[in-house]
Design an enzyme around this catalytic site. Structure first.
Site, short mmCIF file in Angstrom:
data_model
loop_
_atom_site.label_atom_id
_atom_site.label_comp_id
_atom_site.label_asym_id
_atom_site.label_seq_id
_atom_site.Cartn_x
_atom_site.Cartn_y
_atom_site.Cartn_z
N LYS A 121 1.80 15.32 2.41
CA LYS A 121 1.03 15.21 1.16
C LYS A 121 0.77 13.74 0.80
CE LYS A 121 2.71 19.58 -0.78
NZ LYS A 121 3.48 20.23 -1.88
N THR A 151 20.93 11.89 14.21
CA THR A 151 20.04 12.24 13.10
C THR A 151 20.19 11.15 12.05
OG1 THR A 151 20.08 14.64 13.42
CG2 THR A 151 19.57 13.85 11.22
N GLY A 211 14.59 10.80 11.29
CA GLY A 211 14.32 11.46 12.55
C GLY A 211 15.53 12.16 13.13
N ILE A 212 15.26 13.21 13.92
CA ILE A 212 16.29 13.95 14.64
C ILE A 212 16.03 13.71 16.12
CG2 ILE A 212 17.29 16.22 15.06
CD1 ILE A 212 16.26 17.07 12.33
N GLY A 234 17.91 8.95 8.70
CA GLY A 234 17.16 9.27 7.49
C GLY A 234 15.78 9.80 7.76
N ASP A 256 13.28 -2.91 9.54
CA ASP A 256 14.58 -2.27 9.71
C ASP A 256 15.30 -2.84 10.93
OD1 ASP A 256 16.49 -0.54 8.71
OD2 ASP A 256 15.77 1.20 9.82
#
Length: 439
Positions: free
Chosen positions: A117, A95, A99-100, A97, A307
């Site tokens: 949103k 897990t 995604g799991i 920042g 990243d």
């Protein structure tokens, strides 16, 4: 107007398959196979009933369960040699920042909660569309250095994950309290709980208790005991206090051997490298060649991964040589593994503009931003690099930065070195093991 396909930037705006307010990109068979094994609507009785259930147990009754011979080895931590996946379950493997991640059979399934949103579902597809676009446009073996998802489901209801997490957390709280003879309560201190859980998680007695209570209390084919502390940090982090764990994406990937950061000296030798540093040169060179080849593509000199770091590079079996041509040289990789870039969630290329990265960056960046961050993280992950003076000195050319222009390894200023900088860098003798096959 041309027909959009998955080799065009416009592909990210296509909706090939629709199911009410959800969309599936990629292979529906893979996706539906995984989804058929998930119960997105599972729910449990109120937590107060779970508390009352545990009132039926005490230290003595738990001791009797511990004396039982039955043990489900899948409740050991995966890094434990005693771990074995005895069921066709979803096993929690990470897990982060955003995604799991679970493993089931030869698949990796990633659940990503999206800020609905801020972005529409079709604005969250970069993790699928960018690598697919690159794979279909790259012409040589460099395309093998990209991880492409098999399928991606958009805008799925993911509340079951947070509900499952809370159910397991409450079970662990009450189980530990019962073991310690404490008054049962669903209130907890993060620090106290994590300390108690981490002290017990490797105990065979505790695993025997989990073997009894997880099926009885959780009754799910999703096993989150592995790395549960990471899931705890994700859901309990103060920045998510008012977060709505409502909708997000489900992404299906092929299962890798390891992430690049998991390789130590012993494993590097086992994989056929002369040393850990040679292995690091190997992954650096393959990533550099991938970037150079991407920048050769028309309109792709804006590519950013955003990243690039060792744990976002995955290792897979390589059954044949990988040969990449660059100018008058060819780079030959005869290793039995290959590295492949993964996790394109914040990436952009050509006309696929990623709002997530656009909102985060205040200045223009190019490939150098990624490699500046990559080198910082390589040096942090592998202090052994310093033993190779020539290599470590060369890498410092990527990180000539100060606190003013670099924050947590990330450039805050615009430094747009041309890609020729990277081309010249990899022509050095540092990488002679692979240039022209090492000849």
């Amino acid at each position: 107007m041309g027909v959009a396909n998955d080799s065009s930037p416009e592909y990210q705006w296509m909706s090939p398959h629709r199911l009410s307010d959800t969309v599936i990109l990629g292979d529906c068979l893979y996706f539906n196979n995984i989804m058929s094994q998930l119960d997105l609507h599972q729910n449990w009785a109120p937590s107060v009933r779970l508390l009352n259930y545990f009132k039926n147990f005490n230290k003595e009754t738990l001791l009797k369960i511990e004396e039982n011979d039955y043990i489900n080895s899948s409740f050991f931590q995966q890094k434990d040699k005693r771990f074995y996946p005895i069921n066709d379950d979803f096993y929690h493997i990470s897990t982060g920042g955003y995604g799991i991640v679970f493993k089931i059979d030869n698949y990796v399934v990633k659940f990503v909660f999206e800020a609905t949103k801020l972005y529409s579902p079709m604005e969250t597809t970069a993790e699928f569309t960018v690598p697919k676009f690159l794979y279909n446009n790259l012409k040589g073996d460099e395309k093998k250095l990209i991880v492409c998802a098999w399928a991606m489901g958009l805008n799925y209801k993911l509340t079951f994950l947070h509900t499952l997490y809370k159910r397991v957390l409450h079970m662990l709280l009450l189980l530990i309290q019962t073991m310690d003879g404490q008054e049962l309560s669903l209130r907890y201190s993060s620090k106290v709980f994590l300390k108690a859980f981490n002290e017990r998680k490797d105990s065979i007695k505790f695993v025997k208790l989990l073997s009894h209570f997880y099926p009885a209390v959780i009754n799910s084919n999703i096993n989150v005991i592995n790395y549960f502390n990471r899931m705890f940090h994700f859901f309990e982090h103060e920045k998510r206090t008012n977060y709505e764990y409502e909708r997000g994406n489900i992404i299906i990937f092929p299962l890798a051997l390891y992430s690049a950061d998991k390789v130590d000296t012993e494993l590097a030798i086992k994989l056929g490298f002369k040393s850990l540093v040679q292995y690091i040169k190997f992954i650096f060179l393959q990533m550099a060649l991938l970037y150079i080849k991407i920048y050769e593509l028309p309109c792709c000199d804006n590519f950013l991964h955003a990243d690039l770091k060792p744990d976002n590079i995955l290792l897979f079996d390589s059954n044949e040589p990988i040969i990449i041509h660059l100018k008058d040289k060819k780079f030959v990789f005869n290793e039995r593994i290959k590295s492949a870039l993964n996790d394109f969630d914040f990436s952009q290329v050509a006309g696929i503009i990623n709002k997530k990265i656009k909102n985060n960056f205040k200045v223009e960046h190019n490939w150098y931003y990624d490699f500046h961050f990559f080198v910082h993280t390589l040096l942090k992950t592998y202090p052994e690099i310093e033993k190779d003076i020539e290599f470590s000195t060369a890498l410092e050319e990527f990180i000539m930065c100060t606190k003013t222009d670099c924050d947590k390894y990330r450039l805050k200023v615009s430094i747009l070195h041309p890609i020729s900088f990277l081309e010249k860098f990899i022509m050095r003798d540092i990488f002679s093991d692979w240039i022209n096959g090492g000849n």
